[in-house]
Write an enzyme that holds these catalytic residues in place. Sequence first.
Site, mmCIF file in Angstrom:
data_model
loop_
_atom_site.group_PDB
_atom_site.id
_atom_site.type_symbol
_atom_site.label_atom_id
_atom_site.label_comp_id
_atom_site.label_asym_id
_atom_site.label_seq_id
_atom_site.Cartn_x
_atom_site.Cartn_y
_atom_site.Cartn_z
ATOM 1 N N ARG A 122 0.846 -1.199 0.000
ATOM 2 C CA ARG A 122 0.000 0.000 0.000
ATOM 3 C C ARG A 122 0.878 1.244 0.000
ATOM 4 O O ARG A 122 1.007 1.947 1.001
ATOM 5 C CB ARG A 122 -0.955 -0.049 1.190
ATOM 6 C CG ARG A 122 -2.079 -1.038 0.932
ATOM 7 C CD ARG A 122 -3.132 -1.036 1.989
ATOM 8 N NE ARG A 122 -4.388 -1.585 1.460
ATOM 9 C CZ ARG A 122 -5.449 -1.861 2.205
ATOM 10 N NH1 ARG A 122 -5.426 -1.620 3.503
ATOM 11 N NH2 ARG A 122 -6.532 -2.361 1.661
ATOM 12 N N GLN A 127 -1.447 2.489 -5.715
ATOM 13 C CA GLN A 127 -2.868 2.604 -5.370
ATOM 14 C C GLN A 127 -3.771 2.104 -6.486
ATOM 15 O O GLN A 127 -4.808 1.491 -6.233
ATOM 16 C CB GLN A 127 -3.209 4.057 -5.027
ATOM 17 C CG GLN A 127 -2.680 4.495 -3.671
ATOM 18 C CD GLN A 127 -3.021 5.948 -3.365
ATOM 19 O OE1 GLN A 127 -3.369 6.717 -4.256
ATOM 20 N NE2 GLN A 127 -2.921 6.321 -2.103
ATOM 21 N N ASP A 130 -4.289 -1.694 -6.298
ATOM 22 C CA ASP A 130 -4.713 -2.225 -5.001
ATOM 23 C C ASP A 130 -6.081 -2.909 -5.101
ATOM 24 O O ASP A 130 -7.128 -2.283 -4.977
ATOM 25 C CB ASP A 130 -4.757 -1.077 -3.988
ATOM 26 C CG ASP A 130 -5.022 -1.542 -2.568
ATOM 27 O OD1 ASP A 130 -5.344 -2.735 -2.373
ATOM 28 O OD2 ASP A 130 -4.907 -0.724 -1.639
ATOM 29 N N SER A 133 -8.451 -2.760 -1.941
ATOM 30 C CA SER A 133 -9.234 -1.527 -1.809
ATOM 31 C C SER A 133 -10.380 -1.482 -2.810
ATOM 32 O O SER A 133 -11.519 -1.152 -2.460
ATOM 33 C CB SER A 133 -8.341 -0.300 -1.984
ATOM 34 O OG SER A 133 -7.444 -0.192 -0.897
ATOM 35 N N TYR A 230 -2.560 -1.845 7.804
ATOM 36 C CA TYR A 230 -3.479 -2.844 8.333
ATOM 37 C C TYR A 230 -3.487 -2.793 9.857
ATOM 38 O O TYR A 230 -2.530 -2.353 10.497
ATOM 39 C CB TYR A 230 -3.062 -4.255 7.895
ATOM 40 C CG TYR A 230 -3.060 -4.459 6.411
ATOM 41 C CD1 TYR A 230 -4.239 -4.697 5.727
ATOM 42 C CD2 TYR A 230 -1.874 -4.416 5.674
ATOM 43 C CE1 TYR A 230 -4.241 -4.887 4.347
ATOM 44 C CE2 TYR A 230 -1.865 -4.600 4.305
ATOM 45 C CZ TYR A 230 -3.055 -4.839 3.653
ATOM 46 O OH TYR A 230 -3.047 -5.013 2.299
#
Length: 376
Positions: A122, A127, A130, A133, A230
């Site tokens: 991350r 991004q 990802d 997400s 996380y």
Amino acid sequence: MKLAVVREKREAEKRVAATPETIKKLKGLGFDVHVEAGAGQSASIPDDAFKEAGATISADIGSALDGADVIFSVQGIEADDAAKAKKGALQLAVLNPFVEKDRVKAYADAGLMAVAMEFVPRITRAQSMDVLSSQSNLAGYKAVLDAAAEFSRAFPMMMTAAGTVAPAKVMVMGAGVAGLQAIATAKRLGAVVSATDVRPAAKEQVESLGGTFVMVEDEETAAAETSGGYAKEMSDDYKAKQAALIAETLAKQDIAITTALIPGRPAPKLITEEMLKTMKPGSVIVDLAVEMGGNCALSKPGEIVEAHGVKIVGHLNVPSRLATDASALYARNLVHYITPHVKEGALEIDFEDEVVAESLITKDGAVVSERLQEAS
């Protein structure tokens, strides 16, 4: 360069790893794209749409994989299909490698370069790759809709000539991507929303969406987040204090949506049977962590059960319940991952790249992921 997009075999999996939009982008990179027949059917993408975008439709997985340099999949090809793939082929998929150890070994034995997309770090430049997400965002949205479908009352306050309908009270447990989207969706539907998380940084995010933050704050919470963003597993003492606060808050709620996951470990139990007994009759719990053991003590994978007057929703693979949009986002994640490694129409993987180094789990017949090696 041949790129294969395979049809998913697993139950409850309706997504596909490419769309007509991403096929065109892959063609632009120089890939000869082969899509297994019926791969997009459950995501409302017919074979003809892939064909029009420039893909070749393969009759079965064997012909799709034959000679493919790159394999796109949602949950990865099965172990018995790995032998059909070209040695050294690059596979991109969500592989659940902490659990599916036998399949990881099969990939290594077949000489595949397998990338676990959920291991993509991350960091800012990753991004767009990802998948956690992109898929969790949809899961959080769908969880609220699933709760509303099972709830016997309305979400918003309603002022009517016959009297006032009170707004639903929703508690979201875990304020990651899924949790934040659940908060936003529940607020849009008119609910009064509260949320909890072990990470102090989540407080500002929750409050910015109009939710009330519920959390035990002490010295331990200062280090409750990993460098990857996380949540860490907390001590037994902290868990006891947080459980007491949650129990008190939960008894006042109509709906709870649980989203808490710890990478590589069973989901933490946030709602005990004793807590369930304190909830109002007709309350609803949606457990988004059910596939990893569940955040609720009595949730069952793939079932909606009722206990102590509370409905507990345990749908499997929630992003797949929005297969068209989930596929579109996931397919873009894969394109963003592969694009930097295509140079002048040739695949040149930079193994020194941080994203590749973190996400590549098998190469040259061996398991190369440090995370998996440490966990074994």
